[in-house]
Design an enzyme around this catalytic site. Structure first.
Site, PDB file in Angstrom:
ATOM      1  N   GLU A 275       1.290  -1.122   0.090  1.00 25.24           N
ATOM      2  CA  GLU A 275      -0.120   0.297   0.089  1.00 25.24           C
ATOM      3  C   GLU A 275       0.588   1.498   0.394  1.00 25.24           C
ATOM      4  O   GLU A 275       0.457   2.405  -0.223  1.00 25.24           O
ATOM      5  CB  GLU A 275      -0.662  -0.638   1.037  1.00 25.24           C
ATOM      6  CG  GLU A 275      -2.329  -0.744   0.640  1.00 25.24           C
ATOM      7  CD  GLU A 275      -3.386  -1.058   0.052  1.00 25.24           C
ATOM      8  OE1 GLU A 275      -3.731  -0.179  -0.293  1.00 25.24           O
ATOM      9  OE2 GLU A 275      -3.067  -2.292  -0.590  1.00 25.24           O
ATOM     10  N   TRP A 278       1.823   1.334  -3.284  1.00 23.05           N
ATOM     11  CA  TRP A 278       0.437   2.610  -4.125  1.00 23.05           C
ATOM     12  C   TRP A 278       0.325   3.783  -4.296  1.00 23.05           C
ATOM     13  O   TRP A 278       0.188   4.764  -5.179  1.00 23.05           O
ATOM     14  CB  TRP A 278      -1.058   2.212  -3.570  1.00 23.05           C
ATOM     15  CG  TRP A 278      -2.122   2.603  -4.529  1.00 23.05           C
ATOM     16  CD1 TRP A 278      -3.269   3.705  -3.416  1.00 23.05           C
ATOM     17  CD2 TRP A 278      -2.422   2.792  -5.850  1.00 23.05           C
ATOM     18  NE1 TRP A 278      -3.588   4.416  -4.775  1.00 23.05           N
ATOM     19  CE2 TRP A 278      -3.915   3.312  -6.031  1.00 23.05           C
ATOM     20  CE3 TRP A 278      -2.797   1.541  -6.674  1.00 23.05           C
ATOM     21  CZ2 TRP A 278      -4.699   3.483  -6.648  1.00 23.05           C
ATOM     22  CZ3 TRP A 278      -3.163   2.371  -8.096  1.00 23.05           C
ATOM     23  CH2 TRP A 278      -4.453   2.972  -7.773  1.00 23.05           C
ATOM     24  N   TRP A 306     -22.172  12.910 -17.570  1.00 22.05           N
ATOM     25  CA  TRP A 306     -21.906  12.614 -16.169  1.00 22.05           C
ATOM     26  C   TRP A 306     -23.328  13.513 -16.332  1.00 22.05           C
ATOM     27  O   TRP A 306     -23.868  13.989 -16.510  1.00 22.05           O
ATOM     28  CB  TRP A 306     -20.787  13.658 -15.673  1.00 22.05           C
ATOM     29  CG  TRP A 306     -20.044  12.947 -15.417  1.00 22.05           C
ATOM     30  CD1 TRP A 306     -18.417  12.802 -16.513  1.00 22.05           C
ATOM     31  CD2 TRP A 306     -18.978  11.876 -14.587  1.00 22.05           C
ATOM     32  NE1 TRP A 306     -17.503  12.139 -16.238  1.00 22.05           N
ATOM     33  CE2 TRP A 306     -18.376  11.056 -14.941  1.00 22.05           C
ATOM     34  CE3 TRP A 306     -19.506  10.700 -13.514  1.00 22.05           C
ATOM     35  CZ2 TRP A 306     -17.229   9.915 -14.889  1.00 22.05           C
ATOM     36  CZ3 TRP A 306     -18.957   9.685 -13.594  1.00 22.05           C
ATOM     37  CH2 TRP A 306     -17.818   9.129 -13.854  1.00 22.05           C
ATOM     38  N   ASN A 341     -10.869   2.518   4.515  1.00 21.35           N
ATOM     39  CA  ASN A 341     -10.132   3.253   3.016  1.00 21.35           C
ATOM     40  C   ASN A 341     -11.192   2.090   2.255  1.00 21.35           C
ATOM     41  O   ASN A 341     -11.271   2.781   1.208  1.00 21.35           O
ATOM     42  CB  ASN A 341      -8.891   2.114   2.925  1.00 21.35           C
ATOM     43  CG  ASN A 341      -8.361   2.380   0.911  1.00 21.35           C
ATOM     44  OD1 ASN A 341      -8.216   3.253   0.329  1.00 21.35           O
ATOM     45  ND2 ASN A 341      -8.222   0.948   0.717  1.00 21.35           N
ATOM     46  N   TRP A 359     -16.422  12.171 -11.553  1.00 21.59           N
ATOM     47  CA  TRP A 359     -15.747  11.909 -10.025  1.00 21.59           C
ATOM     48  C   TRP A 359     -14.518  12.247  -9.202  1.00 21.59           C
ATOM     49  O   TRP A 359     -14.296  13.318  -8.620  1.00 21.59           O
ATOM     50  CB  TRP A 359     -14.216  11.415 -11.052  1.00 21.59           C
ATOM     51  CG  TRP A 359     -13.643  11.431 -11.814  1.00 21.59           C
ATOM     52  CD1 TRP A 359     -13.662  11.665 -12.896  1.00 21.59           C
ATOM     53  CD2 TRP A 359     -12.504  11.928 -11.541  1.00 21.59           C
ATOM     54  NE1 TRP A 359     -12.970  11.602 -13.552  1.00 21.59           N
ATOM     55  CE2 TRP A 359     -12.120  12.388 -13.386  1.00 21.59           C
ATOM     56  CE3 TRP A 359     -11.755  12.612 -11.154  1.00 21.59           C
ATOM     57  CZ2 TRP A 359     -10.587  13.201 -14.041  1.00 21.59           C
ATOM     58  CZ3 TRP A 359     -10.631  13.645 -11.259  1.00 21.59           C
ATOM     59  CH2 TRP A 359      -9.999  13.701 -12.713  1.00 21.59           C
ATOM     60  N   TRP A 382      -9.133   8.014  -7.523  1.00 21.13           N
ATOM     61  CA  TRP A 382     -10.893   8.621  -7.709  1.00 21.13           C
ATOM     62  C   TRP A 382     -10.982   8.314  -8.808  1.00 21.13           C
ATOM     63  O   TRP A 382     -11.831   7.182  -9.815  1.00 21.13           O
ATOM     64  CB  TRP A 382     -11.519  10.002  -7.422  1.00 21.13           C
ATOM     65  CG  TRP A 382     -11.825  10.345  -6.069  1.00 21.13           C
ATOM     66  CD1 TRP A 382     -11.239  11.015  -4.859  1.00 21.13           C
ATOM     67  CD2 TRP A 382     -13.553  10.064  -5.775  1.00 21.13           C
ATOM     68  NE1 TRP A 382     -12.101  11.473  -3.801  1.00 21.13           N
ATOM     69  CE2 TRP A 382     -13.092  10.996  -4.339  1.00 21.13           C
ATOM     70  CE3 TRP A 382     -14.419  10.171  -6.802  1.00 21.13           C
ATOM     71  CZ2 TRP A 382     -14.767  10.641  -4.112  1.00 21.13           C
ATOM     72  CZ3 TRP A 382     -15.363   9.437  -5.695  1.00 21.13           C
ATOM     73  CH2 TRP A 382     -16.202  10.373  -4.503  1.00 21.13           C
TER      74      TRP A 382
END
Length: 479
Positions: A275, A278, A306, A341, A359, A382
């Site tokens: 992580e 990431w 959207w 998370n 987003w 996102w």
């Protein structure tokens, strides 16, 4: 020697500060709040609260070493010019930062002061690996996380952390700097962060204590437990890392040491390290694709249909969607500046796929309300959830908020904490209160639509609408 603090508010493992101290010349610690530098990305309210207390902690830590933090507000170049004029300093040291505005600011400082005969020295310290040091065999940036992280692990391991500069000579004269309160970082009317010290201890000491606590205990369960919203198995180091109160390589080496001490926990700790990977990958993408906070990584999503629905966005922001796991997450965020998370993924999927809202609406809200609001991680995460990002989850992966609640908050502890008005419901109905028999609702004191909202969208209908919207760009976005 000026040491220009940025998002590296610590004294340990700070290569630039260490180098400045080793010159044997007086070091002038400086922090400048430059509100013009971020452009549209001025720090949000939650980050500003954290920054105030982090600077307060840094002042205290420097004071223990014999130094003083000099604080300024306004143009970085103007503030540094003032300091150079008052002190005669000939070198500026700083840590490299990787947000687009930060890189531009570093360059402008370098260009201006080099013409004045000063040296600007920039040092690593934000990441495990410098972004340009990790690339594909073809010399291109990675676009997929797994091979990126494999390449990181095959690279030279992060160097051992540096100690505090205990032998530094500190500049001792007064400067025309400002008191911390003049930065106006704290909320006042109302003080919505009044209870946040119950949850957080900003600063270097808090960061190191948190890392030690996590790695000595909860990290053992991180691999299987990090997805369960009510369990304390996540590190909660993200805000400390974002503000640079602890270096990521310090955390990495602490994790390596803990794996050696408790081999049975090694696989779980390695998942935690992935992580950290990431986070590293998000910065890799931000450096190579600097538009990622504002534009979809996958270009076809630029024409995605959207929706625009202010009342739905408001309900999502306030935790009034009628879906308990979503509402619990949004209320946790508002009340603490943080969200678990797994729940972040659920609420992000709900916004972009159930409500079909952009987003960027979610990214902007998180930017303002998260204490760990990090441009790279926020933007990439996102886009990952909504399907438009690099190595993203497919758009047709639509989280069912009922199933997510039942799986990752099976006993309802998380929902009952943050959505207390439905706490009396049996577990069977807690994540779908609209299915509760009327008598049970009456016994629990709940009137749907009054004491707790009915769902603002139907899951099945919303899923069909999302798939229909995706179908309009599917051929272009599937590659």
């Amino acid at each position: 020697m000026i040491y220009w603090f940025r998002q590296d508010l610590r004294t340990r493992d700070l290569p630039g500060l260490h180098a400045a101290a080793q010159t044997g010349k007086p070091v002038i610690p400086v922090y400048i709040l430059d509100e013009d530098a971020p452009g549209n990305w001025r720090a949000g309210g939650a980050s500003r609260w954290w920054l105030h207390h982090s600077l307060e902690a840094l002042k205290s830590e420097l004071g223990k070493l014999g130094g003083s933090l000099h604080i300024y507000k306004g143009s970085t170049v103007a503030a540094l010019k003032t300091i150079v004029k008052e002190t005669g300093a000939d070198t500026i040291y700083c840590s490299q930062q990787f947000e687009p505005w930060s890189r531009a600011l570093e360059q402008s400082v370098h260009e201006y002061f080099s013409t004045e005969g000063l040296t600007v020295k920039r040092f690593p310290g934000t990441l495990l690996h410098q972004p340009e040091s990790i690339s594909t065999q073809a010399g291109q940036p990675f676009k997929v996380y797994t091979p990126f992280w494999r390449a990181c692990n095959a690279a030279q391991p992060p160097a051992a952390p540096l100690p505090q500069p205990e032998d530094a000579i500190w500049f001792s004269e007064a400067l025309t700097s400002a008191p911390l309160n003049e930065l106006e970082l704290l909320p006042t009317s109302p003080d919505w962060a009044a209870t946040w010290h119950d949850y957080w201890t900003p600063g270097e000491l808090g960061a190191n204590n948190r890392a030690r606590y996590f790695l000595a205990g909860p990290a053992e369960h991180y691999g299987e437990g990090r997805d369960y919203a009510a369990k304390a198995y996540t590190s909660k180091l993200s805000a400390h890392l974002h503000h640079g109160e602890i270096s990521v390589r310090t955390v990495w080496h602490m994790a390596e040491a803990q794996k050696n001490e408790t081999p049975e926990a090694a696989s779980s700790i390695e998942k935690f390290q992935s992580e950290l990977g990431w986070r590293e990958f998000c910065y890799h993408l931000l450096v190579h694709f600097p538009d990622i906070p504002e534009k979809p990584f996958k270009a076809p999503f630029s024409s995605f249909p959207w929706a625009s629905n202010e009342s739905a966005l408001d309900a999502w922001q306030r935790g009034q969607t009628g879906y308990p796991i979503v509402d619990a997450g949004m209320r946790e965020l508002w009340q603490t500046g943080f969200m678990h998370n797994r729940v972040r993924m659920v609420v992000a999927s709900f916004l972009t796929k159930h409500l079909l809202l952009h987003w960027r609406d979610g990214e902007d809200w998180f930017w303002d309300t998260l204490v760990d609001a990090d441009l790279a991680s926020n933007a990439c995460s996102w886009q990952w959830v909504c399907g438009s990002g690099s190595d993203a989850a497919p758009y047709f992966r639509i989280f069912n908020p009922i199933a997510q609640g039942e799986k990752f908050d099976k006993e309802g502890e998380y929902v009952r904490r943050w959505v207390p008005e439905i706490a009396a419901l049996p577990d069977k109905y807690l994540h779908k209160p609209w299915e509760t028999p009327p008598l049970l609702l009456q016994e629990a004191g709940i009137t749907l639509g009054e004491t707790y909202p009915l769902p603002i969208v139907d899951h099945k209908i919303a899923r069909e609408s999302a798939l229909a919207a995706y179908a309009t760009i599917k051929g272009q976005a599937s590659g």
